[in-house]
Motif scaffolding. Structure first.
Motif, PDB file in Angstrom:
ATOM      1  N   ALA A 122       0.925  -1.281   0.018  1.00  0.00           N
ATOM      2  CA  ALA A 122       0.161   0.048   0.064  1.00  0.00           C
ATOM      3  C   ALA A 122       0.747   1.101  -0.129  1.00  0.00           C
ATOM      4  O   ALA A 122       0.647   2.121  -0.632  1.00  0.00           O
ATOM      5  CB  ALA A 122      -1.112  -0.086   1.249  1.00  0.00           C
ATOM      6  N   VAL A 123       1.903   1.394   0.806  1.00  0.00           N
ATOM      7  CA  VAL A 123       2.863   2.357   0.681  1.00  0.00           C
ATOM      8  C   VAL A 123       3.620   2.600  -0.579  1.00  0.00           C
ATOM      9  O   VAL A 123       3.433   3.787  -1.143  1.00  0.00           O
ATOM     10  CB  VAL A 123       3.756   2.174   2.042  1.00  0.00           C
ATOM     11  N   ALA A 124       3.905   1.497  -0.895  1.00  0.00           N
ATOM     12  CA  ALA A 124       4.780   1.473  -2.544  1.00  0.00           C
ATOM     13  C   ALA A 124       3.723   2.005  -3.438  1.00  0.00           C
ATOM     14  O   ALA A 124       4.206   3.046  -4.085  1.00  0.00           O
ATOM     15  CB  ALA A 124       5.166   0.171  -2.813  1.00  0.00           C
ATOM     16  N   PHE A 125       2.606   1.421  -3.427  1.00  0.00           N
ATOM     17  CA  PHE A 125       1.311   1.928  -4.430  1.00  0.00           C
ATOM     18  C   PHE A 125       1.304   3.322  -4.095  1.00  0.00           C
ATOM     19  O   PHE A 125       1.098   4.307  -5.159  1.00  0.00           O
ATOM     20  CB  PHE A 125       0.289   1.315  -4.396  1.00  0.00           C
ATOM     21  N   ALA A 126       0.955   3.788  -3.117  1.00  0.00           N
ATOM     22  CA  ALA A 126       0.761   5.260  -2.897  1.00  0.00           C
ATOM     23  C   ALA A 126       1.911   6.234  -3.174  1.00  0.00           C
ATOM     24  O   ALA A 126       1.878   7.203  -3.829  1.00  0.00           O
ATOM     25  CB  ALA A 126       0.571   5.456  -1.271  1.00  0.00           C
ATOM     26  N   VAL A 127       3.178   5.777  -2.910  1.00  0.00           N
ATOM     27  CA  VAL A 127       4.436   6.504  -3.453  1.00  0.00           C
ATOM     28  C   VAL A 127       4.412   6.718  -4.859  1.00  0.00           C
ATOM     29  O   VAL A 127       4.719   7.697  -5.477  1.00  0.00           O
ATOM     30  CB  VAL A 127       5.600   5.914  -2.840  1.00  0.00           C
ATOM     31  N   LEU A 128       4.010   5.571  -5.422  1.00  0.00           N
ATOM     32  CA  LEU A 128       4.069   5.490  -6.896  1.00  0.00           C
ATOM     33  C   LEU A 128       3.052   6.492  -7.501  1.00  0.00           C
ATOM     34  O   LEU A 128       3.369   7.150  -8.465  1.00  0.00           O
ATOM     35  CB  LEU A 128       3.649   4.150  -7.509  1.00  0.00           C
ATOM     36  N   VAL A 129       1.996   6.614  -6.890  1.00  0.00           N
ATOM     37  CA  VAL A 129       0.863   7.330  -7.613  1.00  0.00           C
ATOM     38  C   VAL A 129       1.258   8.972  -7.076  1.00  0.00           C
ATOM     39  O   VAL A 129       0.947   9.717  -7.969  1.00  0.00           O
ATOM     40  CB  VAL A 129      -0.406   7.215  -6.777  1.00  0.00           C
ATOM     41  N   LEU A 130       1.756   9.047  -6.045  1.00  0.00           N
ATOM     42  CA  LEU A 130       2.137  10.500  -5.527  1.00  0.00           C
ATOM     43  C   LEU A 130       3.409  11.010  -6.368  1.00  0.00           C
ATOM     44  O   LEU A 130       3.374  12.054  -6.737  1.00  0.00           O
ATOM     45  CB  LEU A 130       2.412  10.410  -4.116  1.00  0.00           C
ATOM     46  N   GLY A 131       4.159  10.009  -6.746  1.00  0.00           N
ATOM     47  CA  GLY A 131       5.328  10.337  -7.649  1.00  0.00           C
ATOM     48  C   GLY A 131       5.112  10.642  -8.912  1.00  0.00           C
ATOM     49  O   GLY A 131       5.478  11.802  -9.543  1.00  0.00           O
ATOM     50  N   ASN A 132       4.112   9.980  -9.358  1.00  0.00           N
ATOM     51  CA  ASN A 132       3.434  10.379 -10.704  1.00  0.00           C
ATOM     52  C   ASN A 132       2.917  11.724 -10.718  1.00  0.00           C
ATOM     53  O   ASN A 132       2.774  12.490 -11.783  1.00  0.00           O
ATOM     54  CB  ASN A 132       2.682   9.165 -11.255  1.00  0.00           C
ATOM     55  N   ALA A 133       2.011  11.850  -9.777  1.00  0.00           N
ATOM     56  CA  ALA A 133       1.275  13.312  -9.585  1.00  0.00           C
ATOM     57  C   ALA A 133       2.059  14.486  -9.538  1.00  0.00           C
ATOM     58  O   ALA A 133       2.292  15.621  -9.882  1.00  0.00           O
ATOM     59  CB  ALA A 133       0.377  13.196  -8.260  1.00  0.00           C
ATOM     60  N   VAL A 134       3.181  14.207  -8.673  1.00  0.00           N
ATOM     61  CA  VAL A 134       4.328  14.996  -8.384  1.00  0.00           C
ATOM     62  C   VAL A 134       5.127  15.261  -9.571  1.00  0.00           C
ATOM     63  O   VAL A 134       5.466  16.424  -9.991  1.00  0.00           O
ATOM     64  CB  VAL A 134       5.195  14.820  -7.227  1.00  0.00           C
ATOM     65  N   LEU A 135       5.264  14.493 -10.530  1.00  0.00           N
ATOM     66  CA  LEU A 135       5.936  14.692 -11.762  1.00  0.00           C
ATOM     67  C   LEU A 135       5.362  15.445 -12.876  1.00  0.00           C
ATOM     68  O   LEU A 135       5.840  15.881 -13.769  1.00  0.00           O
ATOM     69  CB  LEU A 135       6.185  13.227 -12.479  1.00  0.00           C
ATOM     70  N   ILE A 136       4.014  15.665 -12.769  1.00  0.00           N
ATOM     71  CA  ILE A 136       3.464  16.612 -13.484  1.00  0.00           C
ATOM     72  C   ILE A 136       3.840  18.010 -13.592  1.00  0.00           C
ATOM     73  O   ILE A 136       4.018  18.619 -14.471  1.00  0.00           O
ATOM     74  CB  ILE A 136       1.804  16.512 -12.872  1.00  0.00           C
ATOM     75  N   LEU A 137       4.185  18.457 -12.000  1.00  0.00           N
ATOM     76  CA  LEU A 137       4.759  19.644 -11.995  1.00  0.00           C
ATOM     77  C   LEU A 137       6.137  20.118 -13.032  1.00  0.00           C
ATOM     78  O   LEU A 137       5.897  21.025 -13.478  1.00  0.00           O
ATOM     79  CB  LEU A 137       4.935  20.106 -10.509  1.00  0.00           C
ATOM     80  N   PRO A 138       7.036  19.487 -12.656  1.00  0.00           N
ATOM     81  CA  PRO A 138       8.226  19.757 -13.679  1.00  0.00           C
ATOM     82  C   PRO A 138       7.859  19.274 -15.085  1.00  0.00           C
ATOM     83  O   PRO A 138       8.697  19.811 -16.041  1.00  0.00           O
ATOM     84  CB  PRO A 138       9.326  18.923 -13.111  1.00  0.00           C
ATOM     85  N   SER A 139       7.188  18.603 -15.412  1.00  0.00           N
ATOM     86  CA  SER A 139       6.728  18.057 -16.752  1.00  0.00           C
ATOM     87  C   SER A 139       5.954  19.108 -17.471  1.00  0.00           C
ATOM     88  O   SER A 139       5.800  18.779 -18.818  1.00  0.00           O
ATOM     89  CB  SER A 139       6.107  16.630 -16.720  1.00  0.00           C
ATOM     90  N   ARG A 140       5.382  20.218 -16.998  1.00  0.00           N
ATOM     91  CA  ARG A 140       4.508  21.035 -17.569  1.00  0.00           C
ATOM     92  C   ARG A 140       5.115  21.963 -18.599  1.00  0.00           C
ATOM     93  O   ARG A 140       4.677  22.563 -19.490  1.00  0.00           O
ATOM     94  CB  ARG A 140       3.675  21.914 -16.541  1.00  0.00           C
ATOM     95  N   SER A 141       6.684  22.059 -18.242  1.00  0.00           N
ATOM     96  CA  SER A 141       7.555  23.001 -19.358  1.00  0.00           C
ATOM     97  C   SER A 141       8.725  22.301 -19.487  1.00  0.00           C
ATOM     98  O   SER A 141       9.178  21.523 -18.424  1.00  0.00           O
ATOM     99  CB  SER A 141       7.445  24.369 -18.450  1.00  0.00           C
TER     100      SER A 141
END
Length: 837
Positions: A737-756
């Motif tokens: 559960a922790v690993a999956f949560a970090v995976l989803v959260l990491g993908n969400a955080v990756l949106i921020l630098p990937s916007r530009s």
């Protein structure tokens, strides 16, 4: 009002017929139904893999897991269909806009309406270049001829004459004018009976699509190979062939790039919809990807750079020159009456051309109640403007008079040639015309002739004995926004080239006002005298081309293309169609343009506004930049999915991902790519950069490297944390559960630098759209629900997380932002170093 009156149908009757008889369409629906879309989804590999995983769960006796997975299948199908529907709606709106327009008489007023709204009994006004929207009978005709090759296969134009002349839907008016009463619409037309359909907007083969197809094929091959490899390893190391197949399906679902083609189509369709809001109609979606590469913008002067609001500003006759802009009504001096008289006689009776409208307006205010207006005269013969002679003549007949009157107008040098002026007078005319042109005026010469009524009319204008009357200078003010837009093009590395039929001095004056710099002015005669090598040298330096004939535009476009330029070009006439089609991006004028030009073009300006072209180029650059960022992000988020599917098997750890988890991740990835990235405003300096090279791919080696590096960072964090928790004795259900949560959260955080693509911390937050906030918020809420609520966490094999575990998850996921930014900096430095070498 009588429906059969020449004034046309009453608007209320037309509206009722439209309701009763339906729109003027051929009845071939190109719009896909929801059932069609659902059928397409069912055939998608991802759907088949999900169904296969559900079947395996049923075979393993886990009906509960199978039903939950089926629920996700339904959700994914619904989202996909909604997405497809949204795209289809955008394309449908574009199809409606791109249908032929019709000029109709209704209630005594002239209206421009979509061709689909034409009804039986409507009175149509047809002119050269129009696409006939429906079958009809001629009421009036003036040298009308249509191209019926699409119906008969015959390439020769068919003359249309009264009485009983007919025109047919889908044919093209190649010359003349006419008035037609509609007798059949839609499926009841000749075209409808043959069963043909109108052209549609579609995504044709393009470099971008081909590149996407190649990338997709490679990822599919890699996915299948890894799927087989993982299934074999699982069966060898752990046994259980059903579990092995399930693990292979999970990996295949994580690798399959089903989002890539969908993202591309959604981006292009929505970009086209946004451009339509800005009054730019996209007839071919491929043009959007080319817009960002535009390096040369060829524009005509009248109506594009100028306001297309002609007014007579100066007159020259009988050795006198007059500025007319300050004239009060009925104050025109007598020596200039004849000049305006013959300028009107050389124009259409009901003109559409702005210059001819200006003549009629001036005559209406200055020649009212004089002998110089002749409403009782009949137009007997019209001599058209031609590439060989830039002048036109009208022959008028006054019944009972022994002589017909001929009026001519056109380029001063052409009219002087018609008059056979001696050299000294020609030089004088040329000097007067040059003085007017230096003021930025469009200059026309006017001449008159007489012809005995009982004699046959000459075949060519030169056979009349013309007398010189004078010069007319017309002012067409520059659009106020043009200088700034030209400067913006210069900053964006886009060269603006003016191509006009006007006098060279007029063109140069307007170019100076617009800020177009050029090494001199080249004329159509200059172009005709050049060989290919000379023309190539001239187009590299000259940005002003005057007295250019329509067929010479094609030579200019081809010369620019031969130098590697990506050419966008505006046009409005029938003869502009070849150049519009040859240019990388043909841009037709929606208001004054002909249907022929619109159908040859990639873009149509619904408002003839130069600034909207530059807005479209900006939209093209923005769409490509956002699409690239979406692709980089998509590849990056698939890397940890592959890692979490593959590494636990290799290291003998409990599996983290099952098909249900992949389905949840798909619900996160698709909105992030399609909604967040498409809505991004893009970098502020998009129009400060040079055009994108035609050789530049959507994803370079640097972009792929960045995706792999960022995806590898998430993989290392998730797998490392998962292994560490298991090593500390944490239960597998909590560790996963922790690993999956970090995976989803990491993908969400990756949106921020990937916007530009830009580096720096400020770009993480600047311009963050409301769509981004909603997607990120919804993702975190969904993650919180499946890791905290027992009812939802159980199907995923999770135990609800404690507060400390949540804090650990947030800390690890949030801390990834720093290495994400570092990876952008590192790849950027390596890329810059490679360019410098």
């Amino acid at each position: 009002m009588n429906p059969d009156a020449p004034a046309g149908l009453d608007p209320a009757i037309a509206a009722q017929r439209l309701r009763d008889e339906g729109p003027n369409e051929l009845g071939v629906s190109q719009r896909r139904t929801v059932l069609n879309m659902a059928g397409d989804v069912v055939r998608e590999p991802m759907f088949l893999l999900l169904m296969g995983a559900g079947s395996i769960y049923l075979a393993m006796g886990d009906a509960h897991e199978a039903m939950i997975l089926l629920g996700f299948v339904v959700i994914i199908m619904a989202i996909t269909v909604l997405q497809e529907r949204r795209t289809d709606n955008a394309l449908e709106a574009l199809r409606d806009l791109s249908s032929p327009r019709a000029l109709v008489l209704r209630g005594g007023e002239t209206l421009r309406i979509p061709g689909r709204e034409v009804v039986r009994g409507d009175v149509l006004l047809l002119a050269e270049g129009d696409r006939v929207p429906a079958d009809g009978l001629l009421l009036q005709a003036h040298e009308l001829a249509t191209d019926e090759s699409m119906l008969t296969g015959e390439s020769e134009a068919v003359p249309k004459q009264l009485p009983a002349g007919q025109v047919f839907a889908g044919t093209m008016v190649v010359s003349g004018q006419g008035m037609v009463r509609v007798t059949a619409i839609g499926r009841h037309t000749e075209l409808g009976r043959i069963g043909q359909s109108l052209q549609t907007i579609g995504l044709q083969a393009s470099p971008l699509r081909e590149e996407m197809a190649r990338l997709t094929r490679r990822l599919v091959v890699i996915g299948v190979a890894l799927c087989v490899l993982l299934s074999g390893l699982f069966w060898l190391l752990r046994g259980g062939w059903l579990e092995a197949v399930l693990a292979g399906i999970t990996l295949a679902m994580g690798i399959l790039p089903q989002e890539l083609p969908v993202i591309m189509i959604v981006f292009l369709a929505l970009a086209a919809r946004r451009m339509a809001v800005q009054q730019v109609l996209t007839r071919r979606l491929n043009a959007i990807e080319t817009l960002g590469q535009t390096s040369v913008l060829c524009v005509d002067k009248t109506g594009t750079l100028t306001q297309n609001r002609m007014a007579v500003a100066a007159l020259s006759a009988a050795g006198q020159t007059l500025d007319t802009q300050a004239l009060s009504p009925d104050s025109l001096p007598e020596p200039f009456h004849e000049l305006i008289e013959y300028a009107v006689l050389a124009s259409e009776i009901e003109p559409h051309d702005p210059m001819e409208k200006a003549f009629h307006r001036l005559a209406g205010t200055q020649l009212e109640n004089t002998e110089h207006l002749h409403p009782q005269w009949t137009l007997a013969r019209e001599y058209e403007l031609s590439p060989e002679l830039l002048a036109m003549s009208h022959l008028w007949r006054d019944s009972g008079k022994a002589q017909d009157v001929v009026a001519a107008k056109g380029a001063p040098e052409a009219v002087a040639d018609l008059c056979h002026l001696p050299d000294a007078q020609r030089e004088q005319v040329a000097a007067q015309a040059a003085a007017m042109a230096d003021r930025g005026l469009r200059v026309l010469g006017v001449a008159k002739a007489r012809h005995r009524a009982e004699r046959d009319w000459p075949e060519i204008q030169h056979d009349f004995d013309f007398e010189w009357v004078g010069l007319v200078g017309l002012a067409d003010p520059l659009r106020p926004e043009v200088p700034e837009v030209v400067a913006q093009c210069r900053r964006a590395g886009i060269r603006v080239v003016m191509i006009t039929g006007d006098h060279p001095r007029t063109a140069a004056a307007i170019a100076r006002q617009a800020g177009i710099e050029s090494d001199g002015v080249a004329t159509g005669d200059d172009i005709a005298a050049m060989d290919a090598a000379t023309l190539a040298r001239r187009v590299a330096a000259v940005n002003i081309f005057a007295r250019v004939k329509p067929q010479q535009k094609l030579a200019l476009v081809e010369a620019l293309k031969a130098q590697g330029e990506v050419v966008a070009m505006t046009g409005d006439g029938v003869n502009d169609a070849p150049a519009l089609k040859t240019a990388h991006i043909g841009i037709a004028m929606g208001q004054r343009g002909t249907d022929v030009a619109r159908e040859a073009a990639s873009l149509v300006l619904l408002q003839d506004d130069f600034s909207s072209i530059v807005q479209a180029i900006h939209r093209g650059r923005r769409t490509f930049a956002n699409l690239r960022q979406a692709m980089v992000y998509t590849l990056a988020v698939h890397v940890p999915i592959i890692g979490l599917a593959l590494l636990p098997v290799l290291f003998g750890l409990p599996l983290v991902l099952a098909p249900l988890h992949i389905a949840f991740l798909e619900l996160v990835i698709d909105p992030a790519c399609s909604l967040v990235f498409e809505a991004e405003e893009g970098d502020a300096d998009l129009m400060e950069r040079p055009p994108r090279s035609t050789a530049e791919p959507l994803l370079s080696v640097a972009h792929v490297a960045l995706s792999l590096l960022q995806g590898g960072l998430v993989t290392a964090a998730v797998v490392g944390l998962y292994a560490g928790l298991l090593d500390q004795g944490v239960a597998a259900s909590q560790a996963s559960a922790v690993a999956f949560a970090v995976l989803v959260l990491g993908n969400a955080v990756l949106i921020l630098p990937s916007r530009s693509s830009r580096q720096g911390w400020r770009v993480l937050w600047v311009g963050l759209t409301a769509v981004s906030g909603w997607v990120l918020g919804a993702t975190l809420l969904a993650l919180l629900a499946i890791t905290s609520l027992p009812l939802l966490s159980a199907p995923f094999g999770f135990e609800p997380l404690a507060l400390t575990q949540w804090l650990l998850t947030l800390a690890v996921g949030g801390s990834l932002l720093l290495p994400f930014q570092g990876s952008k900096w590192l790849v950027g430095r390596l890329q810059a170093g490679g360019r410098s070498r």
